[in-house]
Design a protein around this motif. Structure first.
Motif, PDB file in Angstrom:
ATOM      1  N   ILE A  81     122.922  56.019  55.699  1.00  0.00           N
ATOM      2  CA  ILE A  81     121.924  56.696  56.514  1.00  0.00           C
ATOM      3  C   ILE A  81     121.823  58.119  55.997  1.00  0.00           C
ATOM      4  O   ILE A  81     122.832  58.739  55.651  1.00  0.00           O
ATOM      5  CB  ILE A  81     122.268  56.674  58.024  1.00  0.00           C
ATOM      6  CG1 ILE A  81     123.604  57.367  58.291  1.00  0.00           C
ATOM      7  CG2 ILE A  81     122.287  55.246  58.550  1.00  0.00           C
ATOM      8  CD1 ILE A  81     123.933  57.495  59.786  1.00  0.00           C
ATOM      9  N   THR A  82     120.619  58.636  55.910  1.00  0.00           N
ATOM     10  CA  THR A  82     120.440  59.957  55.315  1.00  0.00           C
ATOM     11  C   THR A  82     119.166  60.624  55.816  1.00  0.00           C
ATOM     12  O   THR A  82     118.211  59.949  56.211  1.00  0.00           O
ATOM     13  CB  THR A  82     120.399  59.861  53.777  1.00  0.00           C
ATOM     14  OG1 THR A  82     120.306  61.172  53.209  1.00  0.00           O
ATOM     15  CG2 THR A  82     119.210  59.037  53.312  1.00  0.00           C
ATOM     16  N   THR A  83     119.179  61.953  55.785  1.00  0.00           N
ATOM     17  CA  THR A  83     117.966  62.728  56.051  1.00  0.00           C
ATOM     18  C   THR A  83     117.413  63.305  54.753  1.00  0.00           C
ATOM     19  O   THR A  83     116.393  63.994  54.768  1.00  0.00           O
ATOM     20  CB  THR A  83     118.260  63.896  57.018  1.00  0.00           C
ATOM     21  OG1 THR A  83     119.292  64.724  56.455  1.00  0.00           O
ATOM     22  CG2 THR A  83     118.694  63.395  58.382  1.00  0.00           C
ATOM     23  N   SER A  84     118.092  63.046  53.638  1.00  0.00           N
ATOM     24  CA  SER A  84     117.721  63.646  52.353  1.00  0.00           C
ATOM     25  C   SER A  84     116.677  62.806  51.626  1.00  0.00           C
ATOM     26  O   SER A  84     116.910  61.636  51.316  1.00  0.00           O
ATOM     27  CB  SER A  84     118.974  63.790  51.476  1.00  0.00           C
ATOM     28  OG  SER A  84     118.625  64.119  50.147  1.00  0.00           O
ATOM     29  N   LEU A  85     115.551  63.418  51.317  1.00  0.00           N
ATOM     30  CA  LEU A  85     114.504  62.716  50.570  1.00  0.00           C
ATOM     31  C   LEU A  85     114.991  62.347  49.173  1.00  0.00           C
ATOM     32  O   LEU A  85     114.684  61.264  48.666  1.00  0.00           O
ATOM     33  CB  LEU A  85     113.258  63.599  50.466  1.00  0.00           C
ATOM     34  CG  LEU A  85     112.081  63.001  49.680  1.00  0.00           C
ATOM     35  CD1 LEU A  85     111.611  61.694  50.312  1.00  0.00           C
ATOM     36  CD2 LEU A  85     110.938  64.012  49.600  1.00  0.00           C
ATOM     37  N   ALA A  86     115.773  63.242  48.558  1.00  0.00           N
ATOM     38  CA  ALA A  86     116.291  62.968  47.212  1.00  0.00           C
ATOM     39  C   ALA A  86     117.180  61.727  47.215  1.00  0.00           C
ATOM     40  O   ALA A  86     117.086  60.877  46.319  1.00  0.00           O
ATOM     41  CB  ALA A  86     117.067  64.173  46.692  1.00  0.00           C
ATOM     42  N   VAL A  87     118.052  61.605  48.222  1.00  0.00           N
ATOM     43  CA  VAL A  87     118.939  60.450  48.315  1.00  0.00           C
ATOM     44  C   VAL A  87     118.125  59.179  48.565  1.00  0.00           C
ATOM     45  O   VAL A  87     118.410  58.119  47.997  1.00  0.00           O
ATOM     46  CB  VAL A  87     119.987  60.642  49.421  1.00  0.00           C
ATOM     47  CG1 VAL A  87     120.782  59.360  49.652  1.00  0.00           C
ATOM     48  CG2 VAL A  87     120.939  61.778  49.050  1.00  0.00           C
ATOM     49  N   MET A  88     117.088  59.279  49.390  1.00  0.00           N
ATOM     50  CA  MET A  88     116.235  58.121  49.652  1.00  0.00           C
ATOM     51  C   MET A  88     115.592  57.622  48.357  1.00  0.00           C
ATOM     52  O   MET A  88     115.505  56.406  48.110  1.00  0.00           O
ATOM     53  CB  MET A  88     115.146  58.483  50.660  1.00  0.00           C
ATOM     54  CG  MET A  88     115.652  58.752  52.063  1.00  0.00           C
ATOM     55  SD  MET A  88     114.278  59.169  53.173  1.00  0.00           S
ATOM     56  CE  MET A  88     115.146  60.086  54.440  1.00  0.00           C
ATOM     57  N   LYS A  89     115.143  58.538  47.525  1.00  0.00           N
ATOM     58  CA  LYS A  89     114.514  58.151  46.260  1.00  0.00           C
ATOM     59  C   LYS A  89     115.519  57.466  45.341  1.00  0.00           C
ATOM     60  O   LYS A  89     115.207  56.462  44.698  1.00  0.00           O
ATOM     61  CB  LYS A  89     113.914  59.387  45.585  1.00  0.00           C
ATOM     62  CG  LYS A  89     112.673  59.938  46.287  1.00  0.00           C
ATOM     63  CD  LYS A  89     112.128  61.158  45.553  1.00  0.00           C
ATOM     64  CE  LYS A  89     110.857  61.667  46.211  1.00  0.00           C
ATOM     65  NZ  LYS A  89     110.325  62.875  45.541  1.00  0.00           N
ATOM     66  N   ILE A  90     116.727  58.029  45.262  1.00  0.00           N
ATOM     67  CA  ILE A  90     117.754  57.423  44.416  1.00  0.00           C
ATOM     68  C   ILE A  90     118.110  56.035  44.924  1.00  0.00           C
ATOM     69  O   ILE A  90     118.216  55.075  44.154  1.00  0.00           O
ATOM     70  CB  ILE A  90     119.007  58.314  44.379  1.00  0.00           C
ATOM     71  CG1 ILE A  90     118.700  59.654  43.710  1.00  0.00           C
ATOM     72  CG2 ILE A  90     120.140  57.603  43.623  1.00  0.00           C
ATOM     73  CD1 ILE A  90     119.816  60.673  43.847  1.00  0.00           C
TER      74      ILE A  90
END
Length: 210
Positions: A113-122
């Protein structure tokens, strides 16, 4: 850049990494679960962490946790030195910790679970898909880790069904692994070692007193 499975010898970096977690949360203005140095050190000692160095300086870290009888695995605590972000270090670490997860727990569902857009893309590049929280682990041990997040009240108000984080899940073990791009400045990457294998000492280990 050197990326490898962390070991007990890397515990010297645990306190610094925990400082980075706090600073990252302040900078982003979003919630982030608090980690204690002892817990990070334990993940290193058990071979459940990936650590990265650039020019022998600590560059980043991430670790894995298991839940529900090892049927769920989470790649957690991704952090990168603020001075070298956006250079691809985080992406390379995520690739390595994802491979470690699949090696140690090949049949488990991998989630985060994340709020980071960068992590979502990865995560998307690696094959994760966004899901509702109902598709994730129901383990109390996982969700109590959110208590130190400033958004915990939102999570509980919604009966743990939703929060500001996005849930992401990889549940296709047979899917071919996507190789993400390695940063241009990478001179060398050491892939995760087989479990139970002791890594050769690196300059960062022998020069020190993650």
């Amino acid at each position: 850049m050197t990326i490898r499975v962390a070991t007990a010898a890397d515990a010297q970096y645990a306190e610094l990494l925990c400082q980075w977690y706090v600073e990252s949360a302040k900078t982003r203005g979003t919630g982030i679960a608090k980690r204690e140095p002892a817990y990070v050190a334990q993940k290193m000692a058990s071979g459940d962490g990936i650590i990265a160095f650039v020019d022998d300086e600590l560059a980043g870290f991430c670790y894995i946790e298991t839940f529900d009888d090892k049927t769920f695995v989470v790649n957690s605590g991704l952090i990168v030195n603020a001075e070298i972000r956006k250079g691809g270090v985080g992406r390379a670490i995520k690739q390595a910790v994802f491979e470690l997860s699949r090696t140690k727990y090949p049949q488990a569902k991998i989630f985060g679970i994340t709020t980071s857009l960068a992590v979502m893309k990865i995560n998307t590049d690696l094959g994760y898909e966004p899901v509702t929280f109902s598709e994730l682990t129901t383990s109390e041990d996982f969700w109590k880790g959110c208590k130190s997040c400033k958004n915990y009240s939102i999570l509980m108000e919604n009966e743990r069904k939703m929060c500001l984080c996005t849930g992401m899940l990889y549940d296709t073990p047979e899917k071919q692994l996507v190789q993400v791009q390695v940063p241009d400045f990478a001179a060398h990457i050491t892939p995760p070692l087989p479990i139970g294998t002791d890594p050769a000492p690196t300059p960062s280990e022998t020069d020190s007193a993650q």
